[in-house]
Write an enzyme that holds these catalytic residues in place. Structure first.
Site, PDB file in Angstrom:
ATOM      1  N   ASP A  86       0.853  -1.200   0.000  1.00 47.99           N
ATOM      2  CA  ASP A  86       0.000   0.000   0.000  1.00 47.99           C
ATOM      3  C   ASP A  86       0.882   1.240   0.000  1.00 47.99           C
ATOM      4  OD1 ASP A  86      -1.815   2.172   0.990  1.00 47.99           O
ATOM      5  OD2 ASP A  86      -3.237   0.512   1.153  1.00 47.99           O
ATOM      6  N   THR A  94     -15.936  -2.146  -9.428  1.00 44.04           N
ATOM      7  CA  THR A  94     -17.144  -1.455  -8.983  1.00 44.04           C
ATOM      8  C   THR A  94     -18.279  -1.587  -9.988  1.00 44.04           C
ATOM      9  OG1 THR A  94     -18.022   0.782  -8.653  1.00 44.04           O
ATOM     10  CG2 THR A  94     -16.061   0.627  -9.980  1.00 44.04           C
ATOM     11  N   ASP A  95     -19.510  -1.441  -9.501  1.00 41.84           N
ATOM     12  CA  ASP A  95     -20.672  -1.439 -10.406  1.00 41.84           C
ATOM     13  C   ASP A  95     -20.724  -0.149 -11.236  1.00 41.84           C
ATOM     14  OD1 ASP A  95     -21.391   0.354  -8.400  1.00 41.84           O
ATOM     15  OD2 ASP A  95     -23.375  -0.519  -8.026  1.00 41.84           O
ATOM     16  N   GLU A  96     -19.916   0.862 -10.848  1.00 43.25           N
ATOM     17  CA  GLU A  96     -20.002   2.149 -11.547  1.00 43.25           C
ATOM     18  C   GLU A  96     -19.517   2.057 -12.998  1.00 43.25           C
ATOM     19  OE1 GLU A  96     -18.974   5.585  -9.158  1.00 43.25           O
ATOM     20  OE2 GLU A  96     -19.308   4.452  -7.320  1.00 43.25           O
ATOM     21  N   TYR A 111     -13.446   8.488 -12.401  1.00 43.92           N
ATOM     22  CA  TYR A 111     -13.244   7.303 -11.554  1.00 43.92           C
ATOM     23  C   TYR A 111     -13.757   6.044 -12.248  1.00 43.92           C
ATOM     24  CZ  TYR A 111     -14.396   3.773  -8.032  1.00 43.92           C
ATOM     25  OH  TYR A 111     -14.529   2.577  -7.354  1.00 43.92           O
ATOM     26  N   SER A 148     -11.822   5.012 -15.283  1.00 44.74           N
ATOM     27  CA  SER A 148     -10.515   4.401 -14.992  1.00 44.74           C
ATOM     28  C   SER A 148     -10.698   2.960 -14.506  1.00 44.74           C
ATOM     29  CB  SER A 148      -9.731   5.240 -13.970  1.00 44.74           C
ATOM     30  OG  SER A 148     -10.360   5.212 -12.703  1.00 44.74           O
ATOM     31  N   LYS A 149     -11.759   2.709 -13.727  1.00 44.19           N
ATOM     32  CA  LYS A 149     -12.015   1.331 -13.282  1.00 44.19           C
ATOM     33  C   LYS A 149     -12.452   0.461 -14.472  1.00 44.19           C
ATOM     34  CE  LYS A 149     -11.917  -0.192  -9.678  1.00 44.19           C
ATOM     35  NZ  LYS A 149     -10.830  -0.800  -8.855  1.00 44.19           N
ATOM     36  N   ASN A 169     -30.492   9.044  -1.584  1.00 45.71           N
ATOM     37  CA  ASN A 169     -29.552   9.655  -0.628  1.00 45.71           C
ATOM     38  C   ASN A 169     -30.292  10.351   0.510  1.00 45.71           C
ATOM     39  OD1 ASN A 169     -27.416   8.772  -2.172  1.00 45.71           O
ATOM     40  ND2 ASN A 169     -27.246  10.677  -3.341  1.00 45.71           N
ATOM     41  N   GLY A 229     -22.106  15.478 -13.677  1.00 46.34           N
ATOM     42  CA  GLY A 229     -22.308  14.141 -14.273  1.00 46.34           C
ATOM     43  C   GLY A 229     -22.803  13.102 -13.281  1.00 46.34           C
TER      44      GLY A 229
HETATM   45  P1  NAD Z   1      -9.920   3.371  -0.362  1.00 43.01           P
HETATM   46  O1  NAD Z   1      -9.754   4.670  -1.074  1.00 43.01           O
HETATM   47  O2  NAD Z   1     -10.501   3.359   1.018  1.00 43.01           O
HETATM   48  O3  NAD Z   1      -8.516   2.618  -0.260  1.00 43.01           O
HETATM   49  C1  NAD Z   1      -7.622   2.541  -1.324  1.00 43.01           C
HETATM   50  C2  NAD Z   1      -6.279   2.042  -0.800  1.00 43.01           C
HETATM   51  O4  NAD Z   1      -5.382   1.943  -1.926  1.00 43.01           O
HETATM   52  C3  NAD Z   1      -5.627   2.985   0.215  1.00 43.01           C
HETATM   53  O5  NAD Z   1      -5.090   2.238   1.285  1.00 43.01           O
HETATM   54  C4  NAD Z   1      -4.513   3.662  -0.587  1.00 43.01           C
HETATM   55  O6  NAD Z   1      -3.399   4.054   0.208  1.00 43.01           O
HETATM   56  C5  NAD Z   1      -4.148   2.554  -1.578  1.00 43.01           C
HETATM   57  N1  NAD Z   1      -3.542   3.088  -2.797  1.00 43.01           N
HETATM   58  C6  NAD Z   1      -4.012   4.111  -3.571  1.00 43.01           C
HETATM   59  N2  NAD Z   1      -3.177   4.322  -4.613  1.00 43.01           N
HETATM   60  C7  NAD Z   1      -2.176   3.395  -4.496  1.00 43.01           C
HETATM   61  C8  NAD Z   1      -1.018   3.109  -5.280  1.00 43.01           C
HETATM   62  N3  NAD Z   1      -0.725   3.812  -6.377  1.00 43.01           N
HETATM   63  N4  NAD Z   1      -0.222   2.092  -4.895  1.00 43.01           N
HETATM   64  C9  NAD Z   1      -0.509   1.372  -3.764  1.00 43.01           C
HETATM   65  N5  NAD Z   1      -1.570   1.625  -2.986  1.00 43.01           N
HETATM   66  C10 NAD Z   1      -2.401   2.625  -3.346  1.00 43.01           C
HETATM   67  O7  NAD Z   1     -10.766   2.461  -1.354  1.00 43.01           O
HETATM   68  P2  NAD Z   1     -11.892   1.382  -1.037  1.00 43.01           P
HETATM   69  O8  NAD Z   1     -13.189   2.071  -0.905  1.00 43.01           O
HETATM   70  O9  NAD Z   1     -11.431   0.472   0.023  1.00 43.01           O
HETATM   71  O10 NAD Z   1     -11.933   0.599  -2.423  1.00 43.01           O
HETATM   72  C11 NAD Z   1     -11.079  -0.514  -2.656  1.00 43.01           C
HETATM   73  C12 NAD Z   1     -11.371  -1.105  -4.014  1.00 43.01           C
HETATM   74  O11 NAD Z   1     -12.734  -1.510  -4.080  1.00 43.01           O
HETATM   75  C13 NAD Z   1     -11.183  -0.109  -5.162  1.00 43.01           C
HETATM   76  O12 NAD Z   1     -10.619  -0.796  -6.249  1.00 43.01           O
HETATM   77  C14 NAD Z   1     -12.586   0.356  -5.496  1.00 43.01           C
HETATM   78  O13 NAD Z   1     -12.681   0.723  -6.847  1.00 43.01           O
HETATM   79  C15 NAD Z   1     -13.389  -0.893  -5.180  1.00 43.01           C
HETATM   80  N6  NAD Z   1     -14.785  -0.681  -4.784  1.00 43.01           N
HETATM   81  C16 NAD Z   1     -15.105   0.195  -3.778  1.00 43.01           C
HETATM   82  C17 NAD Z   1     -16.436   0.346  -3.403  1.00 43.01           C
HETATM   83  C18 NAD Z   1     -16.834   1.268  -2.265  1.00 43.01           C
HETATM   84  O14 NAD Z   1     -18.035   1.461  -2.024  1.00 43.01           O
HETATM   85  N7  NAD Z   1     -15.893   1.834  -1.512  1.00 43.01           N
HETATM   86  C19 NAD Z   1     -17.435  -0.387  -4.055  1.00 43.01           C
HETATM   87  C20 NAD Z   1     -17.069  -1.267  -5.077  1.00 43.01           C
HETATM   88  C21 NAD Z   1     -15.741  -1.421  -5.424  1.00 43.01           C
HETATM   89  P1  TYD Z   2     -20.280   8.430  -2.421  1.00 41.06           P
HETATM   90  O1  TYD Z   2     -20.305   7.928  -1.021  1.00 41.06           O
HETATM   91  O2  TYD Z   2     -19.249   9.432  -2.818  1.00 41.06           O
HETATM   92  O3  TYD Z   2     -20.224   7.154  -3.382  1.00 41.06           O
HETATM   93  P2  TYD Z   2     -20.439   7.052  -5.001  1.00 41.06           P
HETATM   94  O4  TYD Z   2     -20.375   8.405  -5.586  1.00 41.06           O
HETATM   95  O5  TYD Z   2     -19.271   6.214  -5.402  1.00 41.06           O
HETATM   96  O6  TYD Z   2     -21.752   6.381  -5.181  1.00 41.06           O
HETATM   97  O7  TYD Z   2     -21.698   9.087  -2.740  1.00 41.06           O
HETATM   98  C1  TYD Z   2     -22.892   8.347  -2.554  1.00 41.06           C
HETATM   99  C2  TYD Z   2     -24.048   9.216  -3.021  1.00 41.06           C
HETATM  100  O8  TYD Z   2     -24.154  10.351  -2.153  1.00 41.06           O
HETATM  101  C3  TYD Z   2     -23.832   9.798  -4.420  1.00 41.06           C
HETATM  102  O9  TYD Z   2     -25.093   9.844  -5.079  1.00 41.06           O
HETATM  103  C4  TYD Z   2     -23.329  11.211  -4.168  1.00 41.06           C
HETATM  104  C5  TYD Z   2     -24.024  11.583  -2.858  1.00 41.06           C
HETATM  105  N1  TYD Z   2     -23.267  12.505  -1.977  1.00 41.06           N
HETATM  106  C6  TYD Z   2     -23.919  13.622  -1.431  1.00 41.06           C
HETATM  107  O10 TYD Z   2     -25.128  13.884  -1.693  1.00 41.06           O
HETATM  108  N2  TYD Z   2     -23.206  14.438  -0.606  1.00 41.06           N
HETATM  109  C7  TYD Z   2     -21.901  14.217  -0.293  1.00 41.06           C
HETATM  110  O11 TYD Z   2     -21.290  15.019   0.459  1.00 41.06           O
HETATM  111  C8  TYD Z   2     -21.248  13.049  -0.855  1.00 41.06           C
HETATM  112  C9  TYD Z   2     -19.807  12.746  -0.538  1.00 41.06           C
HETATM  113  C10 TYD Z   2     -21.992  12.219  -1.673  1.00 41.06           C
END
Ligand code: NAD
Ligand code: TYD
Length: 350
Positions: A34, A131-133, A156, A159-160, A255, A289
């Protein structure tokens, strides 16, 4: 037996995944690579940092030289790839950081694994967490299935989506043993308070405004993080090579309704007058967007591998709030320093 390179293990989902694998599989070795960006925090792993089957290495997944050295030293049999830049709002401000880590970082990991495994794919797995995004946005009806065409709309998600395509390209071209899962929005302990749920919990505790983008009518499908990592465990061990699995909670909330539920539960837990936290709700300029709705059809995972979410949302949210209330020190640490600057930039202009 596996020696696993787990990337991004100090982040939100990565730390839960690391904890699950370290505890559940004492015969596996888990090497957490990490970079410790703003989102990476070794405090997330305090309870397992001294386990004999766990090791931490600070480094960047875009550093191919480092990756080659790590593969050569540790002889990894599997990669669990979690590291990413993960916040949509930050991707709008700085898209190149996302392309660098999410696209080039994933490609570098694939390249290092391909070179190290050199065509010997016996007992090897490259698991890409996505991600589903990537599927874009839904209207008021319908669900994302594994066959839904990709249509990412934020830097985002684009890129995914790119990284998913590159993973599949290595499967088709080089026969790399890959697996991909695309999950809906996660919530739970150790979630960084830039995302909606922990941000609102933090702001309710501190009596600060709860910023709702647009009209608050956007819909997300929320899954408790421990259910997500349990699904990854099932797919890692029993999923088919080359396949994609959608993971979701069948738990859609607008939300605004979600934030109202948070307010209701927190008034109760904090002993505040009913309705007092709702007064903090503030509608702010919408995200550029902004995707309207995400919803996952997870029937492939249920039918083929028997996975189902274990927690009802109200219960998961209650557990999550309790964790934040019991871990105010963690919250204070992650919201000091850089976070203050981010918060001002992100919200004071809206
Ligand atoms: P996060 O932002 O909490 O954590 C990301 C981690 O990656 C951090 O520890 C960061 O230090 C590390 N990192 C970032 N850039 C790096 C690099 N260049 N080299 C090494 N380490 C690096 O993210 P998260 O929410 O835990 O998401 C983890 C994965 O799950 C991601 O791939 C995300 O796309 C995917 N995901 C997240 C969600 C969600 O709701 N959070 C949902 C579906 C999928
Ligand atoms: P977020 O937690 O950033 O996840 P994602 O954009 O990946 O779904 O946001 C969840 C939803 O909440 C999204 O529709 C954007 C909205 N949102 C707000 O309304 N206010 C906020 O301050 C943030 C961070 C998100």
């Amino acid at each position: 037996m596996h020696t696993i390179l787990l990337t991004g293990g100090a982040g939100f989902i990565g730390s839960h995944l690391t904890r699950l694998f370290v505890r559940k599989y004492p015969n596996y070795t888990i090497v957490n690579l990490d970079k410790l960006t703003y989102a990476g925090n070794l405090e997330n792993l305090r309870d397992i940092e001294n386990e004999p089957n766990y090791r931490f290495i600070k480094g960047d997944i875009t550093d191919l030289g480092l990756l080659r050295n790590l593969f050569s030293t540790h002889k990894f049999t599997a990669v669990l790839h979690c590291a990413a830049e993960s916040h949509v709002d930050r991707s709008i401000t700085d898209p190149l950081a996302f392309i660098n880590t999410n696209v080039l970082g994933t490609a570098s990991l694939l390249q290092a694994a391909k070179e190290a495994w050199a065509g010997d794919y016996e007992n090897k797995i490259f698991y890409h967490i996505s991600t589903d995004e990537v599927y874009g946005t839904l209207g008021e009806t319908g669900f994302f299935t594994e066959d839904t065409a990709y249509d990412p709309r934020s830097p985002y998600s684009a890129s995914k989506a790119s990284s998913d395509h590159i993973v599949r390209a290595f499967y088709h071209t080089y026969k790399m043993p890959v697996k991909i899962s695309n999950c809906s929005n996660n919530y739970g302990p150790y979630h960084f308070p830039e995302k909606l749920i922990p941000l609102c919990i933090h702001n309710i505790i501190n009596n600060k405004p709860l910023p709702i983008y647009g009209k608050g009518e956007n819909v997300r499908d929320w899954l408790f993080v421990e259910d997500h990592v349990r699904a990854i465990d099932v797919i890692f061990h029993n999923g088919k090579i080359g396949e994609t699995y959608n993971i979701g909670g069948h738990n859609e909330w607008t939300n605004i309704n979600l934030v109202k539920e948070l307010c209701r539960q927190m008034d109760d837990k904090l002993g505040r007058a009913k309705g007092s936290s709702e007064k903090l709700i503030t509608y702010v300029t919408d995200r550029a967007g902004h995707d309207l709705r995400y919803a996952i059809d997870a029937s492939k995972l249920k039918n083929e591998l028997g996975w189902m979410p274990s927690l009802q949302f109200e219960e998961g949210i209650s557990k999550t709030i309790d964790w934040y209330l019991a871990n105010t020190e963690w919250l204070t640490h992650v919201t000091s320093g850089e976070y203050q600057h981010y918060y001002t930039e992100q919200y004071h202009k809206r």
